[in-house]
Design a protein around this motif. Structure first.
Motif, PDB file in Angstrom:
ATOM      1  N   MET A   1      48.431  36.609  47.751  1.00 28.36           N
ATOM      2  CA  MET A   1      49.250  35.417  47.148  1.00 28.36           C
ATOM      3  C   MET A   1      49.150  34.218  47.948  1.00 28.36           C
ATOM      4  SD  MET A   1      50.271  36.290  44.151  1.00 28.36           S
ATOM      5  CE  MET A   1      51.699  35.543  43.694  1.00 28.36           C
ATOM      6  N   VAL A   2      49.171  34.639  49.278  1.00 24.44           N
ATOM      7  CA  VAL A   2      49.034  33.602  50.387  1.00 24.44           C
ATOM      8  C   VAL A   2      47.697  32.692  50.316  1.00 24.44           C
ATOM      9  CG1 VAL A   2      48.932  32.788  52.787  1.00 24.44           C
ATOM     10  CG2 VAL A   2      50.855  34.349  51.937  1.00 24.44           C
ATOM     11  N   GLU A   3      46.663  33.693  50.403  1.00 21.10           N
ATOM     12  CA  GLU A   3      45.179  33.202  50.358  1.00 21.10           C
ATOM     13  C   GLU A   3      44.927  32.358  48.867  1.00 21.10           C
ATOM     14  OE1 GLU A   3      42.344  36.061  51.554  1.00 21.10           O
ATOM     15  OE2 GLU A   3      43.566  36.579  53.076  1.00 21.10           O
ATOM     16  N   MET A   4      45.536  32.642  47.720  1.00 19.58           N
ATOM     17  CA  MET A   4      45.359  31.999  46.444  1.00 19.58           C
ATOM     18  C   MET A   4      46.201  30.700  46.442  1.00 19.58           C
ATOM     19  SD  MET A   4      42.793  33.806  45.308  1.00 19.58           S
ATOM     20  CE  MET A   4      42.514  34.012  46.882  1.00 19.58           C
ATOM     21  N   GLY A   5      47.047  30.530  47.437  1.00 21.79           N
ATOM     22  CA  GLY A   5      48.006  29.437  47.296  1.00 21.79           C
ATOM     23  C   GLY A   5      49.267  29.582  46.386  1.00 21.79           C
TER      24      GLY A   5
ATOM     25  N   LEU B   1      41.081  35.149  56.601  1.00 22.77           N
ATOM     26  CA  LEU B   1      41.371  35.272  55.217  1.00 22.77           C
ATOM     27  C   LEU B   1      40.997  36.977  55.391  1.00 22.77           C
ATOM     28  CD1 LEU B   1      39.210  32.641  53.512  1.00 22.77           C
ATOM     29  CD2 LEU B   1      41.927  32.916  53.801  1.00 22.77           C
ATOM     30  N   ARG B   2      41.701  37.815  54.487  1.00 23.27           N
ATOM     31  CA  ARG B   2      41.066  39.108  54.122  1.00 23.27           C
ATOM     32  C   ARG B   2      40.134  39.032  52.826  1.00 23.27           C
ATOM     33  NH1 ARG B   2      43.194  44.454  54.217  1.00 23.27           N
ATOM     34  NH2 ARG B   2      44.839  43.641  55.544  1.00 23.27           N
ATOM     35  N   PHE B   3      40.373  38.294  51.919  1.00 25.22           N
ATOM     36  CA  PHE B   3      39.783  38.490  50.915  1.00 25.22           C
ATOM     37  C   PHE B   3      38.556  37.465  50.240  1.00 25.22           C
ATOM     38  CE2 PHE B   3      44.106  40.036  49.680  1.00 25.22           C
ATOM     39  CZ  PHE B   3      43.662  41.149  49.183  1.00 25.22           C
TER      40      PHE B   3
ATOM     41  N   PRO C   1      42.787  31.826  39.731  1.00 31.45           N
ATOM     42  CA  PRO C   1      43.064  33.221  39.794  1.00 31.45           C
ATOM     43  C   PRO C   1      44.270  33.899  39.245  1.00 31.45           C
ATOM     44  CG  PRO C   1      43.642  31.958  41.932  1.00 31.45           C
ATOM     45  CD  PRO C   1      43.000  30.884  40.909  1.00 31.45           C
ATOM     46  N   LEU C   2      44.442  35.131  39.053  1.00 34.55           N
ATOM     47  CA  LEU C   2      45.281  35.698  38.451  1.00 34.55           C
ATOM     48  C   LEU C   2      46.344  35.795  39.768  1.00 34.55           C
ATOM     49  CD1 LEU C   2      43.815  38.758  36.469  1.00 34.55           C
ATOM     50  CD2 LEU C   2      44.770  36.512  35.456  1.00 34.55           C
ATOM     51  N   PRO C   3      47.743  35.467  39.262  1.00 34.76           N
ATOM     52  CA  PRO C   3      48.745  35.874  40.455  1.00 34.76           C
ATOM     53  C   PRO C   3      49.054  37.391  40.354  1.00 34.76           C
ATOM     54  CG  PRO C   3      49.734  34.913  38.200  1.00 34.76           C
ATOM     55  CD  PRO C   3      48.219  34.808  38.282  1.00 34.76           C
ATOM     56  N   ALA C   4      49.440  37.871  41.301  1.00 34.20           N
ATOM     57  CA  ALA C   4      50.063  39.339  41.540  1.00 34.20           C
ATOM     58  C   ALA C   4      51.099  39.514  40.856  1.00 34.20           C
ATOM     59  CB  ALA C   4      49.887  39.828  42.910  1.00 34.20           C
TER      60      ALA C   4
END
Length: 346
Positions: A290-294, A315-317, A327-330
């Motif tokens: 969620m952090v990396e996707m903003g 980054l992890r992803f 992107p899809l949010p979690a």
């Protein structure tokens, strides 16, 4: 494929009726989301049986008219601690991921994405696709491999044709009547995966690894497994100790998907698209994504999920190709502690 079902294991369908040694796992319908969602039939995981070998997820879909359902339309989403195995019967899917791989998933060809410590990818039906039909499977990575860098492999197996049977072995090895077929694709635990086509009235004898448990998913036609009827769309489970299975088609062509492997001894925690070992890991994976996707910001109180060393950009992803759909949010985490998934004692 993104898993939109985020219910904990305790709320899931209980199945497991047995028919002379064949445990029947009933599918449940799961929409992929949206008013024109493509429905899938899910047979793994279930409360009664979470894994077959390291296979931990099986969605079966189609034949699906993409003009009516919008087909496969899954923007960027994450995975950790698993491999995705895409296997199509009809249609095509475009795959892109944050490890830099792009591919067209086609019928009869294995596309195996290893998420390792973390990857994001997208899946969209191609414009040329009219009918989409296939299966999406996940494989849990053992602790020794689950923090590996993400990667992607493609393999097109040569079919074994024998006495009215046509078999494509895409993972592991399988005896087919008097022949044996093997896949060169390396696995992190002992596994087998194959598509089996039978002409009407045909019979095939499969030599099984006795250390494996196996599952047979009936996609089309009517089939007997060792003389017992396997209902359409059900997953028939055979425990370890079996060295042979005989499949017999009735009056129609048959398609069966076979999966199997040594029982996976590690407990896994599985939620949304993440496979980890603890509730805290899942919380941390979701936060990283969620952090990396903003979508969110990081705080000092955020849990540390594991000992993964983030890349130079923190980054992890990884980095996804530019100019792609959002992107899809979690989903929101459940208000209970996520428990490990375990199979019943043999």
């Amino acid at each position: 494929m993104s898993n939109l079902d985020t219910r904990p294991e305790e709320e899931m369908l209980s199945s497991g009726a047995s028919c002379d040694g064949v445990e029947l796992l009933e599918p449940r319908d799961v929409p992929l989301g949206g008013p024109r969602a493509m429905n899938v039939r899910r047979t793994l995981p279930q409360r009664q049986r979470s894994l077959i070998g390291a296979w931990c997820f099986l969605d079966h879909y189609g034949p699906d008219n993409v003009k009516e359902s919008n087909g496969m339309n899954v923007p960027q989403h994450p995975h950790t601690g698993l491999q995705t195995a895409s296997w199509l019967f009809t249609g095509e899917i475009e795959h892109k991921d944050s490890a830099g791989f792009e591919a067209i998933v086609r019928p009869g060809e294995l596309n195996l994405m290893t998420a390792g410590h973390g990857i994001t990818h997208s899946e969209f039906s191609t414009q040329e696709t009219e009918i989409l039909h296939g299966a999406q499977l996940w494989i849990a990575l053992p602790d020794s491999a689950r923090q590996m860098p993400p990667t992607f492999e493609h393999f097109s197996p040569t079919p074994v044709i024998s006495h009215g049977a046509e078999v494509r072995v895409f993972l592991g090895s399988l005896g087919i009547n008097e022949e044996t077929a093997s896949s060169p694709v390396a696995t992190h635990t002992p596994l087998v995966g194959a598509e089996i086509l039978l002409a009407p009235g045909a019979t095939v004898s499969l030599t099984l690894d006795a250390s494996f448990e196996h599952g047979f998913l009936l996609d089309a036609g009517k089939v007997l497994v060792d003389g017992h009827t396997l209902p359409k769309d059900f997953l028939g489970y055979l425990p370890t100790g079996r060295t042979n299975a005989v499949l017999t088609a009735k009056n129609d062509p048959v398609r069966v998907l076979l999966i199997g492997g040594e029982p996976f001894e590690e407990q896994i925690v599985m939620w949304w698209n993440f496979v980890g070992r603890t509730h805290e890991e899942i919380v941390a994976y979701r936060k990283d994504y969620m952090v990396e996707m903003g979508f969110e910001e990081r705080s000092a109180e955020d849990a540390v999920g594991d000992s993964f060393e983030y890349d130079d950009a923190g980054l992890r992803f990884g980095t996804f190709p530019p100019n792609e759909p959002a992107p899809l949010p979690a989903p929101t985490l459940p208000n209970i502690r996520i428990k490990p998934r375990v199979n019943p004692a043999p």
